[in-house]
Motif scaffolding. Structure first.
Motif, PDB file in Angstrom:
ATOM      1  N   ASN A   1       0.856  -1.185   0.000  1.00 39.99           N
ATOM      2  CA  ASN A   1       0.000   0.000   0.000  1.00 39.99           C
ATOM      3  C   ASN A   1       0.889   1.230   0.000  1.00 39.99           C
ATOM      4  OD1 ASN A   1      -2.412  -1.416   0.007  1.00 39.99           O
ATOM      5  ND2 ASN A   1      -2.450  -1.561   2.223  1.00 39.99           N
ATOM      6  N   TRP A   2       0.300   2.356  -0.308  1.00 38.05           N
ATOM      7  CA  TRP A   2       1.019   3.621  -0.284  1.00 38.05           C
ATOM      8  C   TRP A   2       0.462   4.497   0.829  1.00 38.05           C
ATOM      9  CZ3 TRP A   2       0.416   4.704  -6.219  1.00 38.05           C
ATOM     10  CH2 TRP A   2       1.335   3.918  -6.924  1.00 38.05           C
ATOM     11  N   LEU A   3       1.270   5.438   1.293  1.00 38.63           N
ATOM     12  CA  LEU A   3       0.864   6.399   2.316  1.00 38.63           C
ATOM     13  C   LEU A   3       0.957   7.805   1.738  1.00 38.63           C
ATOM     14  CD1 LEU A   3       2.789   4.856   5.336  1.00 38.63           C
ATOM     15  CD2 LEU A   3       0.374   4.559   4.744  1.00 38.63           C
TER      16      LEU A   3
ATOM     17  N   LYS B   1      -2.542   9.214   5.112  1.00 40.30           N
ATOM     18  CA  LYS B   1      -3.698   8.458   4.617  1.00 40.30           C
ATOM     19  C   LYS B   1      -3.187   7.232   3.850  1.00 40.30           C
ATOM     20  CE  LYS B   1      -6.662  11.754   5.722  1.00 40.30           C
ATOM     21  NZ  LYS B   1      -7.709  11.613   6.691  1.00 40.30           N
ATOM     22  N   THR B   2      -3.766   6.069   4.121  1.00 45.34           N
ATOM     23  CA  THR B   2      -3.392   4.855   3.405  1.00 45.34           C
ATOM     24  C   THR B   2      -4.134   4.787   2.079  1.00 45.34           C
ATOM     25  OG1 THR B   2      -2.958   3.659   5.455  1.00 45.34           O
ATOM     26  CG2 THR B   2      -3.371   2.327   3.484  1.00 45.34           C
ATOM     27  N   LEU B   3      -3.376   4.562   1.013  1.00 42.81           N
ATOM     28  CA  LEU B   3      -3.940   4.351  -0.323  1.00 42.81           C
ATOM     29  C   LEU B   3      -3.758   2.869  -0.640  1.00 42.81           C
ATOM     30  CD1 LEU B   3      -2.441   7.470  -2.170  1.00 42.81           C
ATOM     31  CD2 LEU B   3      -4.645   7.270  -0.994  1.00 42.81           C
ATOM     32  N   THR B   4      -4.832   2.118  -0.515  1.00 42.63           N
ATOM     33  CA  THR B   4      -4.787   0.673  -0.728  1.00 42.63           C
ATOM     34  C   THR B   4      -4.519   0.377  -2.199  1.00 42.63           C
ATOM     35  OG1 THR B   4      -6.317   0.362   1.090  1.00 42.63           O
ATOM     36  CG2 THR B   4      -6.075  -1.477  -0.454  1.00 42.63           C
ATOM     37  N   ARG B   5      -3.592  -0.532  -2.457  1.00 43.28           N
ATOM     38  CA  ARG B   5      -3.185  -0.862  -3.825  1.00 43.28           C
ATOM     39  C   ARG B   5      -4.076  -1.946  -4.396  1.00 43.28           C
ATOM     40  NH1 ARG B   5       2.153  -0.012  -4.950  1.00 43.28           N
ATOM     41  NH2 ARG B   5       1.614  -0.624  -7.061  1.00 43.28           N
TER      42      ARG B   5
END
Length: 151
Positions: free
Chosen positions: A25-27, A59-63
Motif C-alpha cells: 500500500n502507499w501512504l 492516509k493509506t492508499l490501498t493498492r
C-alpha cells in the motif's frame, strides 16, 4: 507544479510492475516546507518536513482496483489546465470517489504539497508542490484527490 516521480520512485514502480507478488500500500502525506520536488529526492526529504498540525496523520492508499480504492484505469484526455500532456488520450486512474481529507485541530501549519511513500518499503513514489501554499488554522480542511496519469 507538476507531479514528479523521482529516481527512487521510478525504480520502485518498475519493481512493482515487473516483480509480481503482493503490492505494498502507499501512504499519502503532507509537507510543510517550501520544497521543489527533484529527481534526486528520497522519502527522507519529505518525512523530515512532514506536516505537524493537530490531528494530522498520513492516509493509506490501498493498492487495489475498486470503487473505494483505485478506479479501473481508463484512457481519457489528460487532466490539468493546461493539460500536462499534448497527447489526446492518457492512462488515468483516480483514488476512490471522495477526496482524502484532513481537518486541522487546535494547532495549525502551512502546507506546501504532498508526497506518497511505500507503506513497507518506505520509498518515495512521488511528490508535488502546490502552486500556492495552504495555511491551515483550527477547523480548516485540506482535501486531495489522488490521480495517476501516464502517457
Amino acid at each position: 507544479m507538476a507531479l514528479l516521480v523521482p529516481r527512487e520512485g521510478d525504480v520502485q514502480l518498475l519493481t512493482d510492475l515487473l516483480g509480481g507478488g503482493t503490492l505494498e500500500n502507499w501512504l499519502l502525506g503532507l509537507f510543510h516546507a517550501n520544497i521543489t520536488p527533484s529527481e534526486t529526492d528520497t522519502a527522507a526529504t519529505y518525512t523530515a518536513q512532514e506536516a505537524t498540525f493537530t490531528s494530522y496523520a498520513r492516509k493509506t492508499l490501498t493498492r487495489s482496483i475498486g470503487a473505494s480504492t483505485w478506479n479501473t484505469p481508463v484512457s481519457q484526455a489528460p487532466s490539468g489546465s493546461p493539460a500536462w500532456s499534448a497527447r489526446s488520450q492518457v492512462g488515468h486512474s483516480q483514488y476512490g470517489a471522495s477526496p482524502q481529507t484532513w481537518v486541522c485541530g487546535a494547532t495549525g501549519d502551512t502546507i506546501y504539497g504532498y508526497f506518497i511513500v511505500g507503506a513497507t518499503s518506505g520509498k518515495l513514489i512521488c511528490a508535488e508542490a502546490f502552486a500556492t501554499p495552504r495555511t491551515l488554522a483550527s477547523g480548516d480542511t485540506l482535501s486531495i484527490i489522488p490521480v495517476f496519469e501516464n502517457a
